[in-house]
Design a protein around this motif. Structure first.
Motif, PDB file in Angstrom:
ATOM      1  N   LYS A 278      -6.904  15.584  18.210  1.00  0.00           N
ATOM      2  CA  LYS A 278      -6.785  16.500  17.058  1.00  0.00           C
ATOM      3  C   LYS A 278      -5.317  16.742  16.690  1.00  0.00           C
ATOM      4  O   LYS A 278      -5.017  17.482  15.765  1.00  0.00           O
ATOM      5  N   SER A 279      -4.403  16.180  17.510  1.00  0.00           N
ATOM      6  CA  SER A 279      -2.976  16.442  17.279  1.00  0.00           C
ATOM      7  C   SER A 279      -2.210  15.150  17.131  1.00  0.00           C
ATOM      8  O   SER A 279      -1.040  15.071  17.517  1.00  0.00           O
ATOM      9  N   ASN A 280      -2.867  14.124  16.594  1.00  0.00           N
ATOM     10  CA  ASN A 280      -2.302  12.778  16.550  1.00  0.00           C
ATOM     11  C   ASN A 280      -0.894  12.680  15.991  1.00  0.00           C
ATOM     12  O   ASN A 280      -0.080  11.891  16.462  1.00  0.00           O
ATOM     13  N   SER A 285       5.320  17.100  23.160  1.00  0.00           N
ATOM     14  CA  SER A 285       5.831  18.369  23.727  1.00  0.00           C
ATOM     15  C   SER A 285       5.308  19.559  22.911  1.00  0.00           C
ATOM     16  O   SER A 285       5.064  20.638  23.460  1.00  0.00           O
ATOM     17  N   THR A 286       5.087  19.362  21.613  1.00  0.00           N
ATOM     18  CA  THR A 286       4.548  20.454  20.782  1.00  0.00           C
ATOM     19  C   THR A 286       3.107  20.755  21.178  1.00  0.00           C
ATOM     20  O   THR A 286       2.684  21.913  21.227  1.00  0.00           O
ATOM     21  N   VAL A 287       2.357  19.701  21.506  1.00  0.00           N
ATOM     22  CA  VAL A 287       0.954  19.914  21.914  1.00  0.00           C
ATOM     23  C   VAL A 287       0.922  20.777  23.182  1.00  0.00           C
ATOM     24  O   VAL A 287       0.150  21.733  23.303  1.00  0.00           O
ATOM     25  N   LEU A 288       1.828  20.457  24.111  1.00  0.00           N
ATOM     26  CA  LEU A 288       1.868  21.235  25.361  1.00  0.00           C
ATOM     27  C   LEU A 288       2.337  22.669  25.089  1.00  0.00           C
ATOM     28  O   LEU A 288       1.854  23.617  25.701  1.00  0.00           O
ATOM     29  N   ARG A 289       3.278  22.807  24.163  1.00  0.00           N
ATOM     30  CA  ARG A 289       3.739  24.157  23.775  1.00  0.00           C
ATOM     31  C   ARG A 289       2.550  24.956  23.253  1.00  0.00           C
ATOM     32  O   ARG A 289       2.403  26.124  23.568  1.00  0.00           O
ATOM     33  N   GLN A 311       7.970  12.016  21.407  1.00  0.00           N
ATOM     34  CA  GLN A 311       7.028  10.944  21.030  1.00  0.00           C
ATOM     35  C   GLN A 311       5.772  11.527  20.373  1.00  0.00           C
ATOM     36  O   GLN A 311       5.244  12.554  20.811  1.00  0.00           O
ATOM     37  N   GLN A 312       5.324  10.840  19.305  1.00  0.00           N
ATOM     38  CA  GLN A 312       4.104  11.324  18.624  1.00  0.00           C
ATOM     39  C   GLN A 312       2.888  10.949  19.460  1.00  0.00           C
ATOM     40  O   GLN A 312       2.845   9.872  20.075  1.00  0.00           O
TER      41      GLN A 312
END
Ligand code: FAD
Length: 414
Positions: A278-280, A285-289, A311-312
């Motif tokens: 959902k966060s492709n 690092s933003t996903v983990l944030r 990295q995306q």
């Protein structure tokens, strides 16, 4: 030679409370430091987390294997009784979101002043700067105590000298030697509620970062030894914070501590992959944030997994995704050691519990001898449980002596 009904060794919360509750005007408290209650003053960062909220029935499991031993003591003088004791002496309290209870003034000195005032009201004599060197039982019952400067005799003796952590506060383990000289066994003292020093630790640059509401588990080989929930602090050498302090009592060299950063121990790889899909277009690092992992730690984790923090997600291969998942679900730290007595909040070990009557704090080896507080092999979790035990056991030792003194008085009157 000065004589007293009761001598209490140690003017910490346990000793002072027993001096108050023995209700004798012939009570002497001997304190080796120049002033009483030094450890109490620094407790809870000088704010004094005196006890915990909730039913006292929920307290017992907070004392590890001493759970049965502490039951009567805590029921007899519970957290509510402790609060009432101080409220009736003008102190008000506040409860944090996590159930910790502090004086509203945030001053541990207010707590100490209230017990010292009460000692004064009860005509308790407090002698500071008088370290007790020896205690000897007398053939007629009672004890002969020598300090650096004086000799004393008493009928009843309370040893409340604390453990041996933070020795600069005065509690440096003297009481173990005194108890042994009276025939008691000592369970080897160990630092407890201590930070954990990690082997090959590479997060020193993140010292000061704190993690809220995480689950930590402790593993020895394939066996889970313990788990805890709460906040964690990254330090220069490893881990600290309430959750780590509580689990440290079980930790040994070579054990693995795993922090579940997802906040729930059961985030499956499939669920993690769903989050990623959902966060492709986001950076990993933003996903983990977004999963409540502090930015610096999120970057450190993905780097550990061999992925660039910028990295995306859509460019990260499956095996790399799995590696990030493994670290998020259980960031591992190998235990090198736990902090020593200089850093430990309390001492585990002390006077053997089976040699003390749990309903009176009386020695089973000498009916005129009592123990109270941290000198006993009882250590509680972080959160106010240690001060509660110190106060409750001090109260129980004191009131048990008070009963003996009034029985003696009644016998003499008959
Ligand atoms: C930094 C720190 C923070 C803490 N914060 C909290 C907290 O917020 N909440 C909580 O529940 N617990 C806390 N604790 C733990 C708590 O303070 C102790 O468990 C509690 O003080 C134990 O009380 P005690 O009376 O048994 O012993 P102590 O408070 O250690 O008192 C023992 C006394 O005996 C004296 N003594 C020792 N040997 C002799 C001798 N030979 N002759 C005469 N006197 C002697 C010592 O000088 C000392 O004054 C903290 C501990 C530390 C170190």
């Amino acid at each position: 030679m000065k004589r007293y009904d009761v001598i209490v060794i140690g003017a910490g919360p346990a000793g002072l409370m027993s001096a108050i509750y023995c209700k004798s005007s012939s009570t002497l408290v001997l304190e080796k430091m120049p002033s009483p209650g030094i450890k109490l003053l620094i407790s809870g960062s000088n704010q004094c987390n005196i006890t915990h909220d909730g039913s006292v029935d929920g307290f017992y499991r907070r004392y590890g294997r001493a759970d049965n031993f502490v039951k009567y003591t805590l029921k007899n003088f519970s957290n509510k009784d402790l609060i009432s004791f101080f409220e009736s002496r003008g102190i008000q309290f506040t409860v944090t979101d996590h159930g910790k209870i502090f004086p509203r003034s945030s001053r541990s000195k207010d707590i100490l002043d209230a017990i010292i005032d009460e000692c004064r009201n009860r005509l308790v004599t407090l002698a500071v700067g008088e370290p007790v060197k020896t205690v000897e039982p007398m053939p007629s019952g009672g004890f002969h105590c020598t300090t650096a400067y004086n000799n004393y005799r008493c009928k009843y003796l309370v040893i409340a000298t604390g453990g041996k952590s933070y020795p600069k506060t005065g509690s440096s383990g003297d009481g173990y030697r005194l108890a042994q000289s009276l025939g008691h066994s000592i369970v080897t003292p160990k630092p407890a509620l201590a930070p954990v020093i990690a082997e090959d630790y590479d997060l020193a640059g993140l010292a000061g970062v704190s993690l809220q509401d995480k689950t930590v588990s402790l593993w020895r080989g394939n066996k889970k030894i313990a788990s805890e929930q709460g906040s964690i602090l990254l330090t220069h050498t490893g881990l600290s914070g309430p959750c780590i302090l509580n689990i440290s009592r079980y930790a040994q060299h070579g054990d693995i501590l795993r922090i579940d950063l997802a906040g729930s121990a059961c985030l499956s790889f499939t669920q993690f992959k769903d989050i990623l899909s959902k966060s492709n277009n986001l950076q990993i690092s933003t996903v983990l944030r977004n999963m409540n992992i502090p930015r610096q730690l999120a970057c450190a984790i993905v780097t550990k997994a061999g992925v660039q923090p910028s990295q995306q997600v859509n460019s990260i291969k499956k095996d790399m995704r799995r590696q990030v998942y493994e670290l998020v679900g259980g960031l591992p730290f190998t235990v090198k050691s736990t902090g020593g007595f200089d850093e430990a909040i309390v001492t585990a070990g002390g006077v053997e519990r089976t040699e003390i009557t749990a309903r009176t704090m009386q020695s089973k080896l000498n009916p005129n001898l009592f123990f109270a507080g941290e000198i006993i092999d009882v250590d509680g979790d972080e959160g106010g449980y240690n001060l509660q035990f110190a106060f409750s056991s001090g109260m129980l030792a004191g009131s048990s002596i008070s009963n003996l003194l009034s029985n003696e008085k009644n016998c003499r009157a008959e």
